[in-house]
Design a protein around this motif. Sequence first.
Motif, short mmCIF file in Angstrom:
data_model
loop_
_atom_site.label_atom_id
_atom_site.label_comp_id
_atom_site.label_asym_id
_atom_site.label_seq_id
_atom_site.Cartn_x
_atom_site.Cartn_y
_atom_site.Cartn_z
N LEU A 138 0.81 -1.22 0.00
CA LEU A 138 0.00 0.00 0.00
C LEU A 138 0.84 1.27 0.00
CD1 LEU A 138 -2.80 -0.96 2.56
CD2 LEU A 138 -2.89 -1.05 0.07
N ILE A 139 2.14 1.15 0.10
CA ILE A 139 2.99 2.34 0.19
C ILE A 139 2.84 3.25 -1.03
CG2 ILE A 139 5.40 3.11 0.16
CD1 ILE A 139 6.06 0.93 2.13
N PRO A 140 2.95 2.76 -2.28
CA PRO A 140 2.80 3.68 -3.43
C PRO A 140 1.43 4.35 -3.49
CG PRO A 140 3.79 1.60 -4.11
CD PRO A 140 3.27 1.40 -2.73
N VAL A 141 0.39 3.57 -3.17
CA VAL A 141 -0.97 4.12 -3.24
C VAL A 141 -1.17 5.21 -2.18
CG1 VAL A 141 -3.42 3.58 -3.09
CG2 VAL A 141 -1.83 1.94 -4.13
N LEU A 142 -0.70 4.96 -0.96
CA LEU A 142 -0.87 5.95 0.10
C LEU A 142 -0.05 7.20 -0.15
CD1 LEU A 142 -1.01 3.83 3.39
CD2 LEU A 142 -2.85 5.06 2.26
N ILE A 143 1.12 7.05 -0.71
CA ILE A 143 1.92 8.23 -1.03
C ILE A 143 1.20 9.11 -2.05
CG2 ILE A 143 4.04 9.01 -2.15
CD1 ILE A 143 5.50 6.72 -0.84
N ILE A 144 0.61 8.48 -3.06
CA ILE A 144 -0.13 9.25 -4.07
C ILE A 144 -1.35 9.94 -3.44
CG2 ILE A 144 -1.49 9.07 -6.18
CD1 ILE A 144 0.34 6.80 -7.04
N ILE A 145 -2.08 9.20 -2.58
CA ILE A 145 -3.27 9.77 -1.95
C ILE A 145 -2.90 10.93 -1.03
CG2 ILE A 145 -5.15 9.29 -0.34
CD1 ILE A 145 -5.27 6.47 -1.48
N GLU A 146 -1.85 10.75 -0.22
CA GLU A 146 -1.45 11.82 0.70
C GLU A 146 -0.90 13.03 -0.05
OE1 GLU A 146 -1.86 12.06 3.89
OE2 GLU A 146 -2.82 10.09 4.06
N THR A 147 -0.24 12.79 -1.18
CA THR A 147 0.26 13.92 -1.98
C THR A 147 -0.90 14.71 -2.57
OG1 THR A 147 2.24 12.64 -2.54
CG2 THR A 147 1.74 14.57 -3.90
N ILE A 148 -1.91 13.99 -3.06
CA ILE A 148 -3.09 14.67 -3.60
C ILE A 148 -3.81 15.47 -2.50
CG2 ILE A 148 -5.37 14.31 -4.63
CD1 ILE A 148 -4.21 11.93 -6.12
N SER A 149 -3.94 14.85 -1.33
CA SER A 149 -4.61 15.56 -0.23
C SER A 149 -3.81 16.79 0.21
CB SER A 149 -4.80 14.62 0.96
OG SER A 149 -3.55 14.24 1.51
N LEU A 150 -2.48 16.72 0.09
CA LEU A 150 -1.65 17.87 0.44
C LEU A 150 -1.89 19.02 -0.52
CD1 LEU A 150 0.68 19.10 2.13
CD2 LEU A 150 2.26 18.07 0.48
N PHE A 151 -1.99 18.73 -1.80
CA PHE A 151 -2.18 19.79 -2.78
C PHE A 151 -3.63 20.27 -2.84
CE2 PHE A 151 1.83 18.06 -4.35
CZ PHE A 151 2.52 19.23 -4.65
N ILE A 152 -4.55 19.52 -2.26
CA ILE A 152 -5.95 19.94 -2.24
C ILE A 152 -6.21 20.93 -1.10
CG2 ILE A 152 -8.27 19.05 -1.70
CD1 ILE A 152 -7.77 16.75 -3.49
N ARG A 153 -5.31 21.00 -0.14
CA ARG A 153 -5.54 21.86 1.04
C ARG A 153 -5.82 23.32 0.69
NH1 ARG A 153 -1.07 19.85 5.54
NH2 ARG A 153 -2.17 17.93 6.16
#
Length: 227
Positions: A138-153
């Motif tokens: 799940l590491i690649p998927v979570l990194i992508i999700i957390e990166t998207i959530s960071l830029f959505i802030r």
Amino acid sequence: MTLSFFDQFMSPVYLGIPLIALALTLPWLLFPTPTTRWLNNRLLTLQNWFIGRLTRELFLPVNLPGHKWAVLLASLMLFLISLNMLGLLPYTFTPTTQLSLNMGMAFPLWMATVIIGMRNQPTEALGHLLPEGTPGLLIPVLIIIETISLFIRPLALGVRLTANLTAGHLLIQLIATAATVLLPLMPTVAILTATILFLLTLLEVAVAMIQAYVFVLLLSLYLQENV
């Protein structure tokens, strides 16, 4: 009729001059300025108490290095409260209903918190993108999700403030139009509608203050993650 409801969110122009510039600068004239006297008047004392209390609440969870942002975030909160409250008066314009203005405030401040985190503690800043104990698959998927959530802030900051104020102004105008139309037809229903309008206006006053506080509070939380 549908278009006329949204005309209130257009920047008014008088003699070819956009009045949004006056709406952004005139609120600062409403605040009393400090004096050279030993004792302040009641209004200035109340203002200082209000600013100090809100600043203390904002920076209570923030580490000591982040307290350098106290003046900036306190000024931003007072500025947003002033714009939101003045927008509820008749014949005024609310600049914070414009997404461009809100994004113009949210994006640079969010980017500043990210840059501070990358410069001072890059390992911990990047560590927020991957929760501890994550399975290897799940590491690649979570990194992508957390990166998207960071830029959505920053988008969430701007859209939240715009949407709440826009919805409140539209609801006030719809209920006011309904009360005006119903007054000659059904006076009792019109009085009931006007009562609801008064209560909604009080609610919008609270929303105007709460949204400014939430905007600055989220910025302080983003700052806490990076200092």
